[in-house]
Scaffold this motif. Structure first.
Motif, PDB file in Angstrom:
ATOM      1  N   VAL A  30       0.796  -1.315  -0.076  1.00  0.00           N
ATOM      2  CA  VAL A  30      -0.011   0.061  -0.012  1.00  0.00           C
ATOM      3  C   VAL A  30       0.948   1.320   0.012  1.00  0.00           C
ATOM      4  CG1 VAL A  30      -1.972   1.251   1.107  1.00  0.00           C
ATOM      5  CG2 VAL A  30      -1.756  -1.257   1.107  1.00  0.00           C
ATOM      6  N   ARG A  31       0.747   1.914  -0.942  1.00  0.00           N
ATOM      7  CA  ARG A  31       1.624   3.039  -1.262  1.00  0.00           C
ATOM      8  C   ARG A  31       0.800   4.442  -0.885  1.00  0.00           C
ATOM      9  NH1 ARG A  31       6.390   1.894  -3.351  1.00  0.00           N
ATOM     10  NH2 ARG A  31       6.546  -0.491  -4.330  1.00  0.00           N
ATOM     11  N   MET A  32       1.277   5.297  -0.094  1.00  0.00           N
ATOM     12  CA  MET A  32       0.851   6.550   0.327  1.00  0.00           C
ATOM     13  C   MET A  32       1.960   7.592   0.229  1.00  0.00           C
ATOM     14  SD  MET A  32      -1.253   5.278   3.663  1.00  0.00           S
ATOM     15  CE  MET A  32       0.181   4.565   4.391  1.00  0.00           C
ATOM     16  N   VAL A  33       0.893   8.839   0.260  1.00  0.00           N
ATOM     17  CA  VAL A  33       1.807  10.298   0.277  1.00  0.00           C
ATOM     18  C   VAL A  33       1.304  10.897   1.270  1.00  0.00           C
ATOM     19  CG1 VAL A  33       2.750  10.088  -2.044  1.00  0.00           C
ATOM     20  CG2 VAL A  33       0.631  11.169  -1.428  1.00  0.00           C
ATOM     21  N   GLY A  34       1.968  11.950   1.804  1.00  0.00           N
ATOM     22  CA  GLY A  34       1.649  12.850   2.959  1.00  0.00           C
ATOM     23  C   GLY A  34       2.782  13.608   3.332  1.00  0.00           C
ATOM     24  N   LYS A  35       2.659  14.233   4.313  1.00  0.00           N
ATOM     25  CA  LYS A  35       3.639  15.412   5.024  1.00  0.00           C
ATOM     26  C   LYS A  35       3.705  15.085   6.592  1.00  0.00           C
ATOM     27  CE  LYS A  35       0.499  19.167   5.128  1.00  0.00           C
ATOM     28  NZ  LYS A  35       0.311  20.748   4.797  1.00  0.00           N
ATOM     29  N   VAL A  36       4.741  15.572   7.023  1.00  0.00           N
ATOM     30  CA  VAL A  36       4.996  15.484   8.466  1.00  0.00           C
ATOM     31  C   VAL A  36       4.267  16.716   9.154  1.00  0.00           C
ATOM     32  CG1 VAL A  36       6.860  15.649  10.240  1.00  0.00           C
ATOM     33  CG2 VAL A  36       7.339  14.728   8.122  1.00  0.00           C
ATOM     34  N   GLN A  95       8.565  13.823  19.207  1.00  0.00           N
ATOM     35  CA  GLN A  95       7.409  12.953  18.703  1.00  0.00           C
ATOM     36  C   GLN A  95       6.764  13.794  17.563  1.00  0.00           C
ATOM     37  OE1 GLN A  95       6.468   9.749  18.851  1.00  0.00           O
ATOM     38  NE2 GLN A  95       8.285   9.248  20.287  1.00  0.00           N
ATOM     39  N   LEU A  96       6.481  12.901  16.370  1.00  0.00           N
ATOM     40  CA  LEU A  96       5.718  13.733  15.323  1.00  0.00           C
ATOM     41  C   LEU A  96       4.677  12.835  14.760  1.00  0.00           C
ATOM     42  CD1 LEU A  96       8.584  15.484  13.312  1.00  0.00           C
ATOM     43  CD2 LEU A  96       6.932  16.638  14.969  1.00  0.00           C
ATOM     44  N   TRP A  97       3.590  13.483  14.054  1.00  0.00           N
ATOM     45  CA  TRP A  97       2.861  12.710  13.291  1.00  0.00           C
ATOM     46  C   TRP A  97       3.104  12.904  11.806  1.00  0.00           C
ATOM     47  CZ3 TRP A  97      -2.624  14.861  15.473  1.00  0.00           C
ATOM     48  CH2 TRP A  97      -2.737  14.279  16.883  1.00  0.00           C
ATOM     49  N   VAL A  98       2.765  11.743  11.033  1.00  0.00           N
ATOM     50  CA  VAL A  98       2.866  11.773   9.709  1.00  0.00           C
ATOM     51  C   VAL A  98       1.574  11.469   9.188  1.00  0.00           C
ATOM     52  CG1 VAL A  98       3.854  10.772   7.554  1.00  0.00           C
ATOM     53  CG2 VAL A  98       5.170  11.271   9.412  1.00  0.00           C
ATOM     54  N   GLU A 108      12.389  13.739   0.812  1.00  0.00           N
ATOM     55  CA  GLU A 108      13.353  14.431  -0.023  1.00  0.00           C
ATOM     56  C   GLU A 108      14.723  14.842   0.636  1.00  0.00           C
ATOM     57  OE1 GLU A 108      13.081  14.455  -3.252  1.00  0.00           O
ATOM     58  OE2 GLU A 108      10.656  13.662  -3.425  1.00  0.00           O
ATOM     59  N   ALA A 109      14.568  15.202   1.859  1.00  0.00           N
ATOM     60  CA  ALA A 109      15.898  15.635   2.665  1.00  0.00           C
ATOM     61  C   ALA A 109      16.647  14.853   2.660  1.00  0.00           C
ATOM     62  CB  ALA A 109      15.397  16.439   3.796  1.00  0.00           C
ATOM     63  N   ASP A 127      16.325  12.777  17.320  1.00  0.00           N
ATOM     64  CA  ASP A 127      17.442  13.515  16.985  1.00  0.00           C
ATOM     65  C   ASP A 127      17.021  14.767  16.012  1.00  0.00           C
ATOM     66  OD1 ASP A 127      16.134  12.360  14.460  1.00  0.00           O
ATOM     67  OD2 ASP A 127      17.751  11.373  13.796  1.00  0.00           O
ATOM     68  N   GLY A 128      15.748  15.178  15.646  1.00  0.00           N
ATOM     69  CA  GLY A 128      15.139  16.389  15.236  1.00  0.00           C
ATOM     70  C   GLY A 128      15.438  16.340  13.753  1.00  0.00           C
ATOM     71  N   ARG A 129      15.590  15.210  13.144  1.00  0.00           N
ATOM     72  CA  ARG A 129      15.867  15.524  11.689  1.00  0.00           C
ATOM     73  C   ARG A 129      14.578  15.764  10.655  1.00  0.00           C
ATOM     74  NH1 ARG A 129      19.126  10.485   9.926  1.00  0.00           N
ATOM     75  NH2 ARG A 129      19.721  11.693   8.067  1.00  0.00           N
ATOM     76  N   LEU A 130      13.623  15.234  11.286  1.00  0.00           N
ATOM     77  CA  LEU A 130      12.147  15.421  10.720  1.00  0.00           C
ATOM     78  C   LEU A 130      11.699  16.684  10.970  1.00  0.00           C
ATOM     79  CD1 LEU A 130      10.647  11.706  11.039  1.00  0.00           C
ATOM     80  CD2 LEU A 130      11.754  12.763   9.114  1.00  0.00           C
ATOM     81  N   LYS A 131      11.217  17.296   9.949  1.00  0.00           N
ATOM     82  CA  LYS A 131      10.554  18.852  10.480  1.00  0.00           C
ATOM     83  C   LYS A 131       9.097  18.916   9.788  1.00  0.00           C
ATOM     84  CE  LYS A 131      14.965  19.985  10.780  1.00  0.00           C
ATOM     85  NZ  LYS A 131      15.612  19.965  11.951  1.00  0.00           N
ATOM     86  N   PRO A 132       8.268  19.277  10.684  1.00  0.00           N
ATOM     87  CA  PRO A 132       6.942  19.648  10.198  1.00  0.00           C
ATOM     88  C   PRO A 132       6.734  20.297   8.749  1.00  0.00           C
ATOM     89  CG  PRO A 132       7.139  20.264  12.482  1.00  0.00           C
ATOM     90  CD  PRO A 132       8.502  19.945  11.962  1.00  0.00           C
ATOM     91  N   GLU A 133       5.855  19.775   7.780  1.00  0.00           N
ATOM     92  CA  GLU A 133       5.526  20.071   6.650  1.00  0.00           C
ATOM     93  C   GLU A 133       6.497  19.403   5.607  1.00  0.00           C
ATOM     94  OE1 GLU A 133       2.744  21.789   6.064  1.00  0.00           O
ATOM     95  OE2 GLU A 133       2.448  21.945   7.990  1.00  0.00           O
ATOM     96  N   MET A 134       7.389  18.418   6.092  1.00  0.00           N
ATOM     97  CA  MET A 134       8.137  17.819   4.899  1.00  0.00           C
ATOM     98  C   MET A 134       7.113  16.958   4.110  1.00  0.00           C
ATOM     99  SD  MET A 134      11.713  16.660   6.611  1.00  0.00           S
ATOM    100  CE  MET A 134      13.169  17.658   6.720  1.00  0.00           C
ATOM    101  N   PHE A 135       7.416  16.665   2.972  1.00  0.00           N
ATOM    102  CA  PHE A 135       6.696  15.762   1.962  1.00  0.00           C
ATOM    103  C   PHE A 135       7.367  14.407   2.131  1.00  0.00           C
ATOM    104  CE2 PHE A 135       5.263  19.613   0.281  1.00  0.00           C
ATOM    105  CZ  PHE A 135       3.771  19.354   0.144  1.00  0.00           C
ATOM    106  N   VAL A 136       6.643  13.268   2.252  1.00  0.00           N
ATOM    107  CA  VAL A 136       7.064  11.989   2.621  1.00  0.00           C
ATOM    108  C   VAL A 136       6.226  10.904   1.456  1.00  0.00           C
ATOM    109  CG1 VAL A 136       7.548  12.424   4.877  1.00  0.00           C
ATOM    110  CG2 VAL A 136       5.210  11.283   4.196  1.00  0.00           C
ATOM    111  N   ARG A 137       6.939  10.153   1.126  1.00  0.00           N
ATOM    112  CA  ARG A 137       6.354   8.700   0.373  1.00  0.00           C
ATOM    113  C   ARG A 137       6.453   7.638   1.293  1.00  0.00           C
ATOM    114  NH1 ARG A 137       9.253  11.768  -3.536  1.00  0.00           N
ATOM    115  NH2 ARG A 137       7.762  12.361  -5.244  1.00  0.00           N
TER     116      ARG A 137
END
Length: 794
Positions: free
Chosen positions: A124-130, A268-271, A294-295, A329-339
């Motif tokens: 199941v492939r999805m797209v979204g953002k942090v 802790q973040l949501w995607v 992408e980062a 580690d704080g590498r993920l940032k809100p509003e990042m696009f993810v696959r």
């Protein structure tokens, strides 16, 4: 080289002739292979003249390759397109069976694979953002009204720790509350003690008031020690995190409850993902999700599904899926696009297999909390639940957990069902049997099979469209012609011929009943009784009763002993048993009344054909060809139903549910005004049955609240009106047209009646207004032989 060129120039004409002869011989060889015959032999010394004089076997049936419904006894031209007719080769025995030569099989590139029980993986492939974790957002608000004289954090993005000073506020309310505390403290110190009067703790009340206004214990102690109020109070950060919003400026006046800052904990973040509705069957709470950004190309992050939105987005046809992700580690940032991708291993029944959760207990609110034994969630304190209760299969007790699957390329889809071609083992030449099956959901490159196949059978994965075309040309049931006869895929509403095993027409049973073994006839009547029970359950609109009735139908079909017949008739009975068995499989899993209506239309049609083929009657249902004594005045009353029916049809074709609903009372009035006193005997019995059906359908129409429900009930009314035409006849029916849409209701198809042949599809409206594969005039029902104009009907 010059000598070769000279030879080529000298003999160019002879070389062209030799090439042409070679191509002609190759074409003849391919032609004989397609016909299944052998080319004339010259290697064995046979005389060419003897072969020429040998008598040729004349083809019995000739058809058009473009219009296979054209059937002729000899060669000629197609009356539709003018193409030369081609001979139809005698095919193998069996209603859906076809044999081909090995050479033709190679040319068609027919390939097969065995049906197997195996776990399959649905990716199941999805797209979204942090996004921010909403449970870790904190808002610093003004607990009292006042003036912001200093903002210690004067821009967003600053990291703060719990307890850091944020704002210095001047508040008259706080100043008054401090004075009350100081006065209460001084008064308590000066008041003399008494054994008879218990002193009131005014100081304690003043301290509590300051606490409720957001003053810390340390600040209260400082006020008491200082002995005088402070005109400014500092507000501290209640949590640590990143300041993501600064909503006020220095000098602003604020009221109680106004927000000043918003602080987010980014550990802790949501995607937030978008999942298509077709993929929801494979998503479960707590599943592991892999995603990339992408980062950080090539790096894979992991999270767990924490929430699946219960509401579908009507515009995008997607559902929001929330994934909890650790971000220490704080590498993920809100509003990042993810696959993202979810790899769901599928077990029998469409359940998701996850052996890593075997015997585990999981938090219903925080899927990252997984324990080996029962207990409470470390975050929210809720009791843990077993992973199996969330829809998982966590172990492999036996092969029964593995689903029965076929490759996607093996299925010729016809809605929720499909046609597959199964290779017949141990046949003298390659032989294939078409079979209708019921499919489950698709999982990757496979379909789960609910009914119709067994493990080990060989299904065709390449060349099945060619085999289906060959069956269609042979006038046998196929994907495009489900009832055979070479038609265009529509329903066959008359007493027409059905194909035998050899592809030749076989007449249905007419007035004379077919002689059947008593035991088999009893079993067939039990099948018809089960179908009647389904109709009764649908009239009551009870889903549980409908499912149970379909379960009984499946049991009745499984008890049929078709081996008591032989030849073509056994093949026909096996065909109907297969169709009704599939109806039962689908029917016992229905979940809406609209699905029940659609499936019952198919079941009713299959039952009518079964009755016509074997001359059966049940509960007042006579075969459609049986003549009934129908008075002319009764027919005229039935004609009153046509006008309001056509009004509803036109309204649905215009996507106008309000006008369609407004015409339903007119149709009800027309039905209630019918006087059946002129009927008697079997005609009256049949009318009573149809009147019961009419009443139930009208009730469904009157209760319809949207256009989908109206169209579902209208399909039943159309089918009932066509039944009335075939049974009793409608006046001036030769001025009406019967139309059929093969795509209505997820490919099940549906018919309707119009006053002209200009297609106006009521099942799709303007989106597919001209969709119809059948436009035929209704033939007026002729009166029985003993009925004439001078007959006294009084």
């Amino acid at each position: 080289m010059n000598r070769i060129n000279a030879f080529f120039q000298q003999h160019r004409g002879k070389l062209w002739i030799a090439q042409a002869v070679g191509l002609l011989l190759l074409g003849l060889l391919v032609g004989f292979s397609l016909r299944g015959d052998s080319p004339p032999s010259v290697a064995n010394g046979e005389d060419g003249h003897a072969a020429h004089n040998a008598p040729e076997k004349a083809a019995e049936i000739w058809t058009c390759s473009m219009h296979p419904q054209i059937r002729r006894d000899g060669p000629g031209k197609c009356p539709i397109c003018g193409m030369d007719l081609v001979a139809v080769k005698k095919s193998a025995s069996g209603v859906r069976t076809i044999s081909i030569s090995p050479n033709v099989m190679k040319l068609m590139n027919v390939q097969t694979v065995p049906v197997t029980h195996r776990y399959v993986t649905a990716n199941v492939r999805m797209v979204g953002k942090v996004d921010y974790d909403e449970t870790r957002l904190a808002h610093i608000t003004a607990w009292v009204s006042g003036r912001l004289d200093r903002l210690f954090v004067d821009f967003t993005g600053v990291e703060v720790n719990q307890g850091d000073h944020m704002v210095s506020i001047y508040s008259e309310e706080l100043y008054t509350a401090q004075e009350e505390l100081i006065s209460a403290t001084q008064s308590a110190a000066q008041r003399p003690s008494s054994r008879f009067i218990e002193p009131i703790d005014l100081a304690g009340s003043a301290r509590e008031k300051l606490r409720l206004l957001g003053i810390t214990e340390k600040q209260i102690q400082e006020i008491e020690q200082r002995g005088k109020p402070n005109d400014h109070i500092t507000i501290y950060a209640p949590v640590g995190g990143i300041v993501i919003q600064k909503l006020r400026q220095e000098g602003d006046r604020v009221r109680t409850g106004d927000r000043i800052y918003t602080v987010a904990d980014l550990t802790q973040l949501w995607v937030q993902m978008d999942a298509y509705e077709s993929d929801l069957a494979w998503l479960r709470y707590g599943q592991d999700v892999e995603f990339s950004t992408e980062a950080y190309p090539g790096e894979v992050f992991h999270g767990r599904i924490a929430f699946i939105d219960p509401i579908l987005n009507e515009a995008t046809r997607t559902v929001k899926v929330r994934v909890n992700v650790a971000n220490t580690d704080g590498r993920l940032k809100p509003e990042m696009f993810v696959r993202a991708i979810v790899r769901s291993q599928i077990a029998a029944g469409g359940r998701v297999l996850d052996a890593s959760l075997a015997g585990k207990w999981i938090s219903p609110m925080h899927p990252e909390i997984v324990k080996d034994e029962p207990g409470n969630c470390d975050i929210c304190g809720m009791p843990l639940v077993r992973a199996e209760t969330l829809g998982y299969v966590t172990a492999e007790p036996s092969d029964t957990a593995k689903p029965l699957v076929i490759p996607v390329s093996a299925a010729l889809l016809t809605g929720t069902r499909a046609i597959v071609y199964v290779q017949i083992p141990n046949a003298e030449e390659p032989t294939y049997e078409g079979r209708e099956i019921v499919l489950g959901p698709r999982a990757g490159d496979y379909y789960l099979v609910k009914s119709g196949l067994k493990e080990g059978e060989l299904v065709v994965t390449n060349g099945n469209f060619k085999l289906d075309s060959a069956l269609q040309i042979s006038a046998k049931p196929s994907m495009m012609t489900p009832e055979g006869g070479g038609g265009g895929g529509g329903h066959n509403h008359g007493g027409e011929s059905k194909p035998t095993a050899d592809g030749e027409p076989m007449k249905m049973a007419e007035n004379a009943r077919m002689s059947l073994p008593p035991e088999l006839e009893k079993q067939l009547h039990q099948v018809l009784g089960s179908v009647s029970s389904i109709g009764d359950a649908i009239e009551e609109a009870e889903l549980d009763a409908i499912r149970n009735a379909y379960l009984q139908l499946g049991t009745a079909v499984s008890l049929l002993k078709t081996e008591q017949l032989s030849g073509d008739m056994r093949g026909q009975l096996d065909e109907f048993a297969m169709l009704l068995r599939n109806d039962a499989v689908e029917g016992k899993g229905i979940n809406t009344l609209q699905n029940a209506d659609r499936i019952f239309l198919v079941t009713k049609r299959h039952t009518e054909r079964l009755q016509q083929m074997f001359g059966l009657s049940h509960g007042g249902h006579q075969p459609a060809e049986q003549s009934l004594d129908v008075p002319a005045e009764f027919r005229d009353q039935l004609g009153q139903l046509v006008r309001p029916y056509l009004t509803i049809a036109d309204a649905l074709a215009a996507d106008d549910p309000n006008s369609a609903s407004a015409a339903v009372p007119l149709l009800q009035q027309s039905v209630s005004s019918i006087n059946a006193q002129s009927l008697s005997g079997k005609t009256m019995e049949r009318w009573n049955v149809e009147m019961k059906s009419l009443s139930a359908i009208l009730a469904r129409l009157s209760k319809a609240t949207d256009i989908d429900a109206l169209r579902s009930a209208f399909a039943l009314m159309s089918d009932e009106l066509l039944t009335l035409q075939r049974t009793f006849g409608l006046p001036n029916s030769d001025q009406l047209f019967e139309l059929h849409c093969p795509m209505a209701f997820d490919g099940r198809g549906a018919s309707w009646i119009q006053i002209d042949d200009a297609v106006r599809n009521p099942y799709y409206g303007p989106s597919m207004l001209k969709c119809a594969d059948k436009v035929e005039p209704l033939s007026e029902k002729q009166p029985p032989a003993d009925e004439h104009s001078g007959h006294n009907r009084g």
